[in-house]
Design a protein around this motif. Structure first.
Motif, PDB file in Angstrom:
ATOM      1  N   ASP A  17      90.544  51.511  58.164  1.00 43.07           N
ATOM      2  CA  ASP A  17      91.985  51.513  58.411  1.00 43.07           C
ATOM      3  C   ASP A  17      92.769  52.316  57.379  1.00 43.07           C
ATOM      4  OD1 ASP A  17      91.554  49.786  56.308  1.00 43.07           O
ATOM      5  OD2 ASP A  17      92.994  48.276  56.985  1.00 43.07           O
ATOM      6  N   ARG A  18      92.197  53.418  56.907  1.00 44.26           N
ATOM      7  CA  ARG A  18      92.945  54.262  55.980  1.00 44.26           C
ATOM      8  C   ARG A  18      93.589  55.416  56.760  1.00 44.26           C
ATOM      9  NH1 ARG A  18      87.293  55.979  54.850  1.00 44.26           N
ATOM     10  NH2 ARG A  18      87.223  58.271  54.708  1.00 44.26           N
ATOM     11  N   PRO A  19      94.642  56.017  56.216  1.00 44.81           N
ATOM     12  CA  PRO A  19      95.413  57.008  56.970  1.00 44.81           C
ATOM     13  C   PRO A  19      94.606  58.190  57.488  1.00 44.81           C
ATOM     14  CG  PRO A  19      96.638  56.296  55.046  1.00 44.81           C
ATOM     15  CD  PRO A  19      95.273  55.700  54.909  1.00 44.81           C
ATOM     16  N   ALA A  20      93.611  58.643  56.742  1.00 38.05           N
ATOM     17  CA  ALA A  20      92.854  59.824  57.162  1.00 38.05           C
ATOM     18  C   ALA A  20      91.971  59.560  58.378  1.00 38.05           C
ATOM     19  CB  ALA A  20      91.981  60.323  56.011  1.00 38.05           C
ATOM     20  N   VAL A  21      91.744  58.300  58.690  1.00 43.26           N
ATOM     21  CA  VAL A  21      90.746  57.960  59.712  1.00 43.26           C
ATOM     22  C   VAL A  21      91.364  57.520  61.027  1.00 43.26           C
ATOM     23  CG1 VAL A  21      88.814  56.407  60.235  1.00 43.26           C
ATOM     24  CG2 VAL A  21      89.083  57.333  57.929  1.00 43.26           C
ATOM     25  N   LEU A  22      92.438  56.741  60.982  1.00 46.17           N
ATOM     26  CA  LEU A  22      92.990  56.165  62.205  1.00 46.17           C
ATOM     27  C   LEU A  22      94.142  56.978  62.774  1.00 46.17           C
ATOM     28  CD1 LEU A  22      93.008  52.312  61.605  1.00 46.17           C
ATOM     29  CD2 LEU A  22      91.264  53.763  62.617  1.00 46.17           C
ATOM     30  N   GLY A  23      94.337  56.824  64.056  1.00 44.71           N
ATOM     31  CA  GLY A  23      95.506  57.367  64.716  1.00 44.71           C
ATOM     32  C   GLY A  23      95.420  58.796  65.140  1.00 44.71           C
ATOM     33  N   ALA A  24      94.226  59.402  65.116  1.00 49.68           N
ATOM     34  CA  ALA A  24      94.112  60.823  65.427  1.00 49.68           C
ATOM     35  C   ALA A  24      94.056  61.102  66.906  1.00 49.68           C
ATOM     36  CB  ALA A  24      92.871  61.402  64.764  1.00 49.68           C
TER      37      ALA A  24
END
Length: 399
Positions: A382-389
């Motif tokens: 759940d870190r910014p670089a991993v989720l939501g892409a």
């Protein structure tokens, strides 16, 4: 955890390492692979087990954990099959990093000093020591650092040894089986739809390498793991002339770069068969698997500056593969916060061979709720670089 069923998606070296750890811990493991085991990214790697290219931080700590584990894992494999263990070709040959410019020397010296504070064994080599260690390397250098802990394996054989251990512990393997989607109950994954039918389990591990992002999207929990292309040249077998993994200091910068364009650096090492492997390149081109002569030419030219003696040596083939790339250059290891029962282990880029056994050990400890051998927070899903892409498709709900 006896009686708990786990599906590991991906039979590359990371998936094989995860299957081994879970099977030895008592899980009922099924390994699912859409092709053949260790036939994709793993088969197109150089087999590096490195600490030399990682600065102080979580990835270096994971590399150090893995470097400690590899001899233990191979010793256990040798107890079952000495032949399989020999096939892995474990070779703690060490690495040598050469800076050919004054600026590169300053950066290499600074980088190595930071690594020493993190427990990495480094040795500064003068011209005479370098000549003794690598007689054919360029004498036009400004600084040289030796890393005795660097090692190499034959990657496909290493994956096979890990998988064999998993199968001996009760795991099963399904090849030619592609995962198409997920079935859920509430916010929990309960099964995957595959090209050969439905597969139920208590937990699922996404270890699909460069395809992890695509697989995660199919499962309804997208993660930003993308392919990054690399190419390698292979020479005809030669008399011994490269005795360590030798690379130019700009390799570290290429590894850490986020640019989409081509990054190249000189990386040269031999195999037990006598061939010399020449790399390396990095470029983000999706899953375009075409070899590019211009890229190969650039790689070769940089290698010749490092090893002038390679001029005129025949190149018998070239190959390329896809590395699983994450924008912040850290692996993804842990539970998915959106879909209970789903775990991710991936995003190691070009370090997956070396980091596989450490990553698998951390996964087992996390899944069992045990203390981990290092802090896994930097690898969380759940870190910014991993989720939501990527947008998630709708789940298939079951009663």
């Amino acid at each position: 955890m006896y009686g708990t069923s786990a599906v590991v998606v991906g039979a590359g070296i990371v998936g094989c390492a995860c299957a081994r750890e879970l099977a030895l811990a008592g899980f009922e493991v099924t390994v699912v692979e859409r092709g053949a085991a260790a036939s994709a990214t793993t088969a197109h790697g150089e087999g590096n087990v490195l600490v030399s290219d990682k600065g102080p931080g979580p990835e270096l700590q994971l590399a150090q954990l893995s470097r400690r584990l590899w001899p233990q894992v191979l010793a256990a494999a040798a107890e079952r099959s000495a032949h399989a263990a020999r096939a892995v070709e474990w070779e703690p040959k060490g690495g040598i990093v050469v800076a050919t410019t004054d600026a590169g020397a300053r950066e290499l010296t600074r980088f190595a000093a930071g690594q020493r504070t993190a427990g990495v064994h480094t040795e500064i080599l003068d011209a005479d020591a370098l000549a003794a260690a690598e007689p054919y390397v360029t004498r036009d250098h400004a600084a040289v650092v030796h890393y005795p802990e660097d090692a190499q394996v034959q990657p496909a054989a290493a994956a096979a040894a890990l998988l064999t251990e998993a199968l001996a512990a009760g795991a099963t393997l399904r090849t030619g089986c592609e995962v198409l989607g997920a079935l859920t109950r509430g916010e929990r994954i309960t099964a995957v739809r595959t090209s050969t039918g439905l597969l139920e389990a208590d937990c699922f591990v996404n270890a699909a390498g460069p395809w992890s992002g695509e697989l995660a999207t199919r499962l309804g929990a997208p993660v930003d793991i993308r392919p990054r292309r690399g190419d390698v040249l292979v020479t005809t077998p030669l008399p011994p002339m490269v005795f360590h993994k030798v690379y130019d200091a700009d390799y570290v910068g290429a590894v850490g770069s986020s640019t989409q364009g081509l990054q190249t650096s000189a990386v040269v090492e031999s195999t037990r068969g006598g061939s010399v492997l020449i790399g390396s390149s990095r470029r983000r081109v999706g899953f375009d698997d075409r070899l590019r002569p211009a890229v190969l030419s650039t790689v070769a030219a940089k290698a010749l500056r490092l090893f002038p003696a390679l001029a005129g040596v025949p190149v018998i083939r070239a190959y390329g593969g896809f590395r699983p790339y994450v924008p912040d250059h850290l692996p993804v290891i842990g539970a998915d916060p959106r879909l209970s029962g789903l775990w991710h282990v991936g995003g190691h880029e070009g370090a997956g061979i070396g980091l596989s056994v450490g990553s698998a050990r951390l996964l087992r400890q996390l899944m069992l709720g045990q203390p981990t051998e290092m802090d896994t927070t930097p690898f969380r899903v759940d870190r910014p670089a991993v989720l939501g892409a990527r947008p998630a498709p709708a789940h298939e709900e079951t009663a």
